[in-house]
Design a protein around this motif. Sequence first.
Motif, PDB file in Angstrom:
ATOM      1  N   GLU A 169       0.779  -1.306   0.021  1.00 13.78           N
ATOM      2  CA  GLU A 169      -0.137  -0.075  -0.080  1.00 13.78           C
ATOM      3  C   GLU A 169       0.809   1.273  -0.042  1.00 13.78           C
ATOM      4  O   GLU A 169       0.492   2.126  -0.707  1.00 13.78           O
ATOM      5  CB  GLU A 169      -0.824   0.002   1.294  1.00 13.78           C
ATOM      6  CG  GLU A 169      -2.147  -0.966   1.169  1.00 13.78           C
ATOM      7  CD  GLU A 169      -2.959  -1.089   2.255  1.00 13.78           C
ATOM      8  OE1 GLU A 169      -4.194  -1.013   2.336  1.00 13.78           O
ATOM      9  OE2 GLU A 169      -2.424  -1.054   3.569  1.00 13.78           O
ATOM     10  N   TRP A 183       0.882   4.576  -2.328  1.00 18.08           N
ATOM     11  CA  TRP A 183       0.690   5.866  -2.026  1.00 18.08           C
ATOM     12  C   TRP A 183       1.897   6.564  -2.450  1.00 18.08           C
ATOM     13  O   TRP A 183       1.519   7.832  -2.640  1.00 18.08           O
ATOM     14  CB  TRP A 183       0.542   6.122  -0.495  1.00 18.08           C
ATOM     15  CG  TRP A 183      -0.568   4.974   0.106  1.00 18.08           C
ATOM     16  CD1 TRP A 183      -1.485   4.758  -0.529  1.00 18.08           C
ATOM     17  CD2 TRP A 183      -0.579   4.502   1.438  1.00 18.08           C
ATOM     18  NE1 TRP A 183      -2.337   3.914   0.309  1.00 18.08           N
ATOM     19  CE2 TRP A 183      -1.979   3.839   1.560  1.00 18.08           C
ATOM     20  CE3 TRP A 183       0.122   4.710   2.837  1.00 18.08           C
ATOM     21  CZ2 TRP A 183      -2.312   3.370   2.654  1.00 18.08           C
ATOM     22  CZ3 TRP A 183      -0.267   4.296   3.654  1.00 18.08           C
ATOM     23  CH2 TRP A 183      -1.637   3.547   3.583  1.00 18.08           C
ATOM     24  N   TRP A 194      -8.297   6.255   0.222  1.00 18.86           N
ATOM     25  CA  TRP A 194      -7.877   4.447   0.072  1.00 18.86           C
ATOM     26  C   TRP A 194      -8.643   3.722   0.559  1.00 18.86           C
ATOM     27  O   TRP A 194      -9.058   3.997   1.610  1.00 18.86           O
ATOM     28  CB  TRP A 194      -6.003   4.612   0.500  1.00 18.86           C
ATOM     29  CG  TRP A 194      -5.483   3.160   0.224  1.00 18.86           C
ATOM     30  CD1 TRP A 194      -5.580   2.295   1.324  1.00 18.86           C
ATOM     31  CD2 TRP A 194      -5.390   2.528  -0.981  1.00 18.86           C
ATOM     32  NE1 TRP A 194      -5.052   1.056   0.791  1.00 18.86           N
ATOM     33  CE2 TRP A 194      -4.959   1.380  -0.675  1.00 18.86           C
ATOM     34  CE3 TRP A 194      -5.315   3.110  -2.084  1.00 18.86           C
ATOM     35  CZ2 TRP A 194      -4.507   0.180  -1.559  1.00 18.86           C
ATOM     36  CZ3 TRP A 194      -4.853   2.059  -3.443  1.00 18.86           C
ATOM     37  CH2 TRP A 194      -4.442   0.880  -2.951  1.00 18.86           C
ATOM     38  N   TRP A 200      -8.680   3.611  -5.177  1.00 16.22           N
ATOM     39  CA  TRP A 200      -8.956   4.951  -4.695  1.00 16.22           C
ATOM     40  C   TRP A 200     -10.543   5.453  -4.817  1.00 16.22           C
ATOM     41  O   TRP A 200     -10.941   5.117  -5.852  1.00 16.22           O
ATOM     42  CB  TRP A 200      -8.307   5.815  -5.240  1.00 16.22           C
ATOM     43  CG  TRP A 200      -6.753   5.945  -5.008  1.00 16.22           C
ATOM     44  CD1 TRP A 200      -6.021   5.410  -5.971  1.00 16.22           C
ATOM     45  CD2 TRP A 200      -6.007   6.268  -4.154  1.00 16.22           C
ATOM     46  NE1 TRP A 200      -4.712   5.266  -5.402  1.00 16.22           N
ATOM     47  CE2 TRP A 200      -4.758   5.893  -4.333  1.00 16.22           C
ATOM     48  CE3 TRP A 200      -6.289   6.904  -2.957  1.00 16.22           C
ATOM     49  CZ2 TRP A 200      -3.677   6.314  -3.267  1.00 16.22           C
ATOM     50  CZ3 TRP A 200      -5.352   7.231  -1.899  1.00 16.22           C
ATOM     51  CH2 TRP A 200      -3.986   6.900  -2.244  1.00 16.22           C
TER      52      TRP A 200
END
Length: 196
Positions: free
Chosen positions: A71, A75, A179, A184
């Motif tokens: 993750e 990001w 998130w 998204w």
Amino acid sequence: MTQGSLEQVIAGLREGKLASFPTDTVPALAARPDRAEAIYTAKQRSLEKPLILMGATPDALWPFCQGTPAEREIWQDMAQQYWPGMLTLVLPASDRVPLAMHPKDPIAIGVRIPNSPIALEILAATGPLATTSANLSGRPTLSTLAEIETQFPQVLTLNANEVTTVRTGSGVPSTVARWMGNGWEILRQGAVTLES
């Protein structure tokens, strides 16, 4: 109204005072994250509405977010594409986020790096700050120093000479993307156009 030099605004924020400064979107109302309740009080803002954590660099913001290595890579890719800029990422919050930042939803935190030299200079000196637009809740966004002075006489601002040399923001709010664990969700389409 208290106007001050850049150094005085930075010192005031470090001491826990409320301040306003220009960003790339709209002027920010800001405080240390542990003093975020002062923003809610000044704006007469519902505790249901979260604040945004602004920082000068991604590395200053990531400790306030928690996620898997995969993750975090996603990001960081978004950050590299759009920061500094008009994109707010709403990510799972780590235990470093004070409850005062988002009393009703402490599991998430919105983070952003503004594309504004003066905002970045302030944030680099203070560390990440709790921020929101400089206006009373439900009222139009303010764009001038005079308007901010009238609505928030208790807030520290940059003196007029310093502000006139600063490029004012676009007036368009940031895009907000949350998130969801596998992609998204666009919570607000703003200056940056994204697809879910």
